[in-house]
Scaffold this active site. Structure first.
Site, PDB file in Angstrom:
ATOM      1  N   CYS A  66      39.040  57.774  22.504  1.00  0.00           N
ATOM      2  CA  CYS A  66      38.724  57.018  23.718  1.00  0.00           C
ATOM      3  C   CYS A  66      37.864  55.802  23.417  1.00  0.00           C
ATOM      4  O   CYS A  66      38.034  54.746  24.014  1.00  0.00           O
ATOM      5  CB  CYS A  66      38.012  57.909  24.721  1.00  0.00           C
ATOM      6  SG  CYS A  66      36.432  58.516  24.129  1.00  0.00           S
ATOM      7  N   HIS A 334      32.768  60.441  26.507  1.00  0.00           N
ATOM      8  CA  HIS A 334      33.948  59.633  26.787  1.00  0.00           C
ATOM      9  C   HIS A 334      33.619  58.153  26.820  1.00  0.00           C
ATOM     10  O   HIS A 334      32.504  57.755  27.170  1.00  0.00           O
ATOM     11  CB  HIS A 334      34.523  60.063  28.145  1.00  0.00           C
ATOM     12  CG  HIS A 334      35.892  59.559  28.420  1.00  0.00           C
ATOM     13  ND1 HIS A 334      36.902  59.552  27.491  1.00  0.00           N
ATOM     14  CD2 HIS A 334      36.441  59.027  29.549  1.00  0.00           C
ATOM     15  CE1 HIS A 334      38.002  59.050  28.022  1.00  0.00           C
ATOM     16  NE2 HIS A 334      37.743  58.724  29.273  1.00  0.00           N
ATOM     17  N   ASN A 355      40.537  53.751  32.534  1.00  0.00           N
ATOM     18  CA  ASN A 355      40.492  54.900  31.627  1.00  0.00           C
ATOM     19  C   ASN A 355      41.680  54.857  30.666  1.00  0.00           C
ATOM     20  O   ASN A 355      42.565  54.013  30.795  1.00  0.00           O
ATOM     21  CB  ASN A 355      40.491  56.192  32.437  1.00  0.00           C
ATOM     22  CG  ASN A 355      39.941  57.372  31.661  1.00  0.00           C
ATOM     23  OD1 ASN A 355      39.539  57.255  30.503  1.00  0.00           O
ATOM     24  ND2 ASN A 355      39.914  58.537  32.292  1.00  0.00           N
TER      25      ASN A 355
END
Length: 398
Positions: A66, A334, A355
């Site tokens: 991520c 994250h 995202n």
């Protein structure tokens, strides 16, 4: 193509940064499905205030990358801001180079440093500086027939190779271990091209970074907020995936949102590292906030109503934030990309966040995060120094 249209979405994203396994994203996303309501989207009325340019939403698949997806998306938006035609950059190119450097550091530290897919926002900038950049179309990392990242097997083999090296069975390390380790990575992700053609012209990763991407790595500032170090000085980012032991600027809690607000108003997006393990973070509903009451103290009806419209939030203090970090309630989970600002029907402000879990939620890959959530749960943020308010920039000396 490159801008998220709020009007089209409203009619009325370690992955885990600290993941030790490539399966962790799938586990996390599935677990977050319980934090959802079927009535959430109709209960929130968002109006965009700022919406900056970004490329399309991606999926990192079953990988702990991520941090690379978020920061490369951030660099793509920097290209848009600079008036360039944005290039979708290879997230796995950045990650591959981190795996190589992390392995070297792991051996140098006798195995006393984190492995796995996890990384930090600064890793992408550091790898850009050393290795350059390539387009996603040139290096996808999909080298053995998959259509999405699936890196658990590679990670397990990497760990085995490095564990054997650290045991030092010969009594003295040879230079061959680095070749063997890199060969494992390249067998899964593909060998990085020394030269490639893009739009009819030949480049190396370094020349592509210089001529096409065109960012200056020295322009980017990473910061966080802790009570354990002096403000407006650099301090170690004390999270397990900071394998390179980089330092960040330590600012006050409210400075973080002041920096983000100023950056967005001036046309700069922000790379964001945070904790998404909270029950008040719903990927399905695309909303994150800080509830007034702890989840375990809520009634069944209150839990069911968590994402049915705006809710009041407590004031976030430096002490509250530090306590959550110190007792592991805030973890470095994250990385995502802040691209804009919106208000709900009560006037409360939310950051619009991109995202890297695909278009699998109510807002097709985007979510709305309150400023209090950002103050409470941010582990780090990165911004072009041009987006920092003058008074804060002066204190930081940037």
């Amino acid at each position: 193509m490159y801008k998220f249209s709020m009007k089209s979405v409203f009619v009325a994203s370690v992955f885990l940064l600290g993941a030790s396994s490539s399966f962790a994203q799938d586990i996390l996303v599935n677990s977050l499905k319980v934090n959802a309501s079927d009535k959430s989207k109709e209960s929130f009325k968002f109006t965009e205030q700022i919406n900056l340019g970004t490329t399309s939403v991606k999926s990192q698949g079953s990988s702990g990358t991520c941090w690379s997806y978020a920061t490369n998306s951030f660099l793509e938006s920097e290209m848009i801001r600079m008036g360039k035609q944005p290039v979708e950059l290879s997230q796995i190119f950045s990650a591959r180079n981190v795996y190589v450097e992390k392995g070297k550091n792991y051996v140098r530290m006798h195995g006393a440093v984190t492995l796995g897919d996890g990384g930090s926002l600064h890793d992408v900038i550091n790898m850009y500086r050393k290795y350059g950049s390539v387009p996603r179309e040139v290096y996808t990392g999909l080298n053995y027939g998959t259509d999405k990242n699936k890196l658990a097997e590679m990670a397990a083999i990497n760990e085995g190779v490095l564990a054997a090296v650290v045991k030092n069975p010969n009594g003295q390390l040879t230079p061959s271990w680095e070749k063997a380790y890199t060969a494992v990575i390249d067998s899964y992700l593909g060998k990085v091209p020394e030269n490639f053609t893009y739009k009819g012209k030949n480049y190396t990763p370094q020349s592509f970074a210089k001529e096409i991407v065109g960012i200056n790595p020295d322009d980017y500032v990473e910061m966080s907020s802790f009570t354990t170090a002096p403000y407006y000085q650099k301090t170690l980012l004390a999270v397990p995936d900071n394998w390179s032991f980089d330092q960040v600027y330590n600012v006050k809690v409210n400075d973080m949102t002041d920096v983000i607000d100023n950056a967005l108003k001036k046309g700069y997006t922000v790379a964001w590292a945070t904790d998404v393990s909270e029950k008040s973070f719903s990927w399905k509903n695309g909303v994150a906030y800080v509830p007034n009451k702890k989840f375990d103290d809520m009634t069944a009806d209150e839990k069911a109503d968590m994402f049915n419209g705006p809710k009041p939030e407590p004031e976030i203090t430096a002490e509250m934030r530090q306590e959550a970090f110190d007792n592991y309630q805030t973890t470095d989970d994250h990385g995502m990309h802040i691209i804009g600002l919106a208000k709900d029907q009560t006037g409360k402000e939310y950051y619009i966040v991109k995202n890297s879990w695909g278009e699998t939620n109510d807002y097709k890959g985007f979510l709305f995060v309150t400023k209090n959530f950002v103050k409470y749960k941010t582990t780090a943020l990165m911004v072009n120094k041009g987006g920092i308010p003058a008074e804060i920039a002066k204190k930081l000396g940037v």
